[in-house]
Design a protein around this motif. Sequence first.
Motif, PDB file in Angstrom:
ATOM      1  N   VAL A 183       3.040  -5.518   1.836  1.00 42.68           N
ATOM      2  CA  VAL A 183       1.828  -4.717   1.665  1.00 42.68           C
ATOM      3  C   VAL A 183       0.814  -5.026   2.763  1.00 42.68           C
ATOM      4  O   VAL A 183       0.136  -6.050   2.714  1.00 42.68           O
ATOM      5  N   PRO A 184       0.704  -4.157   3.780  1.00 43.69           N
ATOM      6  CA  PRO A 184      -0.327  -4.383   4.791  1.00 43.69           C
ATOM      7  C   PRO A 184      -1.704  -4.071   4.208  1.00 43.69           C
ATOM      8  O   PRO A 184      -1.872  -3.040   3.544  1.00 43.69           O
ATOM      9  N   CYS A 185      -2.656  -4.967   4.418  1.00 43.42           N
ATOM     10  CA  CYS A 185      -3.986  -4.788   3.823  1.00 43.42           C
ATOM     11  C   CYS A 185      -5.069  -4.981   4.870  1.00 43.42           C
ATOM     12  O   CYS A 185      -5.125  -6.022   5.514  1.00 43.42           O
ATOM     13  N   ASP A 188       1.592   0.779   0.659  1.00 43.97           N
ATOM     14  CA  ASP A 188       0.160   0.604   0.895  1.00 43.97           C
ATOM     15  C   ASP A 188      -0.500  -0.086  -0.289  1.00 43.97           C
ATOM     16  O   ASP A 188      -0.018  -0.005  -1.418  1.00 43.97           O
ATOM     17  N   ALA A 189      -1.642  -0.709  -0.015  1.00 37.89           N
ATOM     18  CA  ALA A 189      -2.350  -1.445  -1.051  1.00 37.89           C
ATOM     19  C   ALA A 189      -3.189  -0.535  -1.932  1.00 37.89           C
ATOM     20  O   ALA A 189      -3.699  -0.966  -2.969  1.00 37.89           O
ATOM     21  N   ASP A 190      -3.343   0.729  -1.549  1.00 36.21           N
ATOM     22  CA  ASP A 190      -4.321   1.572  -2.249  1.00 36.21           C
ATOM     23  C   ASP A 190      -3.716   2.394  -3.389  1.00 36.21           C
ATOM     24  O   ASP A 190      -4.361   3.301  -3.899  1.00 36.21           O
ATOM     25  N   LEU A 191      -2.479   2.083  -3.773  1.00 38.24           N
ATOM     26  CA  LEU A 191      -1.771   2.780  -4.850  1.00 38.24           C
ATOM     27  C   LEU A 191      -1.542   4.260  -4.555  1.00 38.24           C
ATOM     28  O   LEU A 191      -1.340   5.051  -5.458  1.00 38.24           O
ATOM     29  N   GLN A 192      -1.601   4.620  -3.257  1.00 39.48           N
ATOM     30  CA  GLN A 192      -1.217   5.989  -2.904  1.00 39.48           C
ATOM     31  C   GLN A 192       0.300   6.117  -2.935  1.00 39.48           C
ATOM     32  O   GLN A 192       0.838   7.210  -2.937  1.00 39.48           O
TER      33      GLN A 192
END
Length: 316
Positions: free
Chosen positions: A7-9, A96-100
């Motif tokens: 997970v890239p953040c 992705d970290a944004d739950l998209q």
Amino acid sequence: MLISLVVPCYNEEEAMPLFYKEVSRVAETMRQSHGAEFEFIFVDDGSKDGTLRVARELHDQDPRVRYVSFSRNFGKEAGIYAGLQAARGDYVATMDADLQDPPALLPDMLDALLSGDWDCAATRRTTRKGEPPVRSWFARKFYQIINRMGDTEIVDGARDFRLMSRRMTDAVLQMSEYNRFSKGIFSWVGFRTKWFDYENIERVAGKTKWNFWGLFKYSIEGIVGFSTAPLVFAALMGVIFCLAAFVGIVFVVVRALIFGDPTSGWPSMICILLLCSGVQLFCLGIVGEYLSKTYLEVKHRPIYITKETEADRHRR
Ligand code: UDP
Ligand code: MG
């Protein structure tokens, strides 16, 4: 069976706890249904907010959480590469970290890989709702152009959310180039990919890191990285202009010999001059773009620099 989630953040302190909660729920159901163990690898891409702090906290709570923190912002592509290098799983997913990227798709994706017919389960969004229409239009054009020019297929709407077998992960890791255009790299390594469609989901918290200029540069990167068609185009333009000039010269000379008509027309001359020098500069720019990429590539700079990982946490 171990599954690594990469997970890239970048500045995701708000989204990370929500992401972790959602993904642990899915991990629990998959442990029961598939006997799958998980590790979560958060790559803190030089965030300016508390992303690293959140990653440390999550690691302290749950040893399945691992993290790599960069010395500065190196970009999402570098983050994915670092995460893939750190991953120890038999299957590796990037999301992705944004739950998209809905974690609920993971069980189906894993089933596809377990069936043995596929090495990769990838996702694409079928809609772009919630996105500015201008951006969608340019995005569609970009996919049309890049697919017409290159041999590497870049799927329209493809997300970076995918689950890969160990074989494919190792293949991606072998591509250690500095200019990383993941969509191209995943496609270039080959292997059979099963596609999962879903509707676009808006991010849970925080805001997108992309602006128009960033996307434009990203698209140029993709084209230059996976196609040399623009160079052929530049050469073709040269040939066409030479031919046009030749026809023009013959016309003017013959007319002068037969009619003795001295050619006049300063304005038309200037226009032609401007056009030709414009085309020259444009083609020079194309060549320069390839040259600059080559320049960056031959320097062999590291793709990212690590500042801290979860291993440092135990050393202290
Ligand atoms: N990201 C990153 N480094 C960057 C920019 C973005 O690691 O320099 C991460 C970001 O934290 C997120 C993912 O890449 O997890 C996708 O970013 P974003 O949601 O902004 O892109 P979008 O979904 O709008 O394409
Ligand atoms: Mg996003």
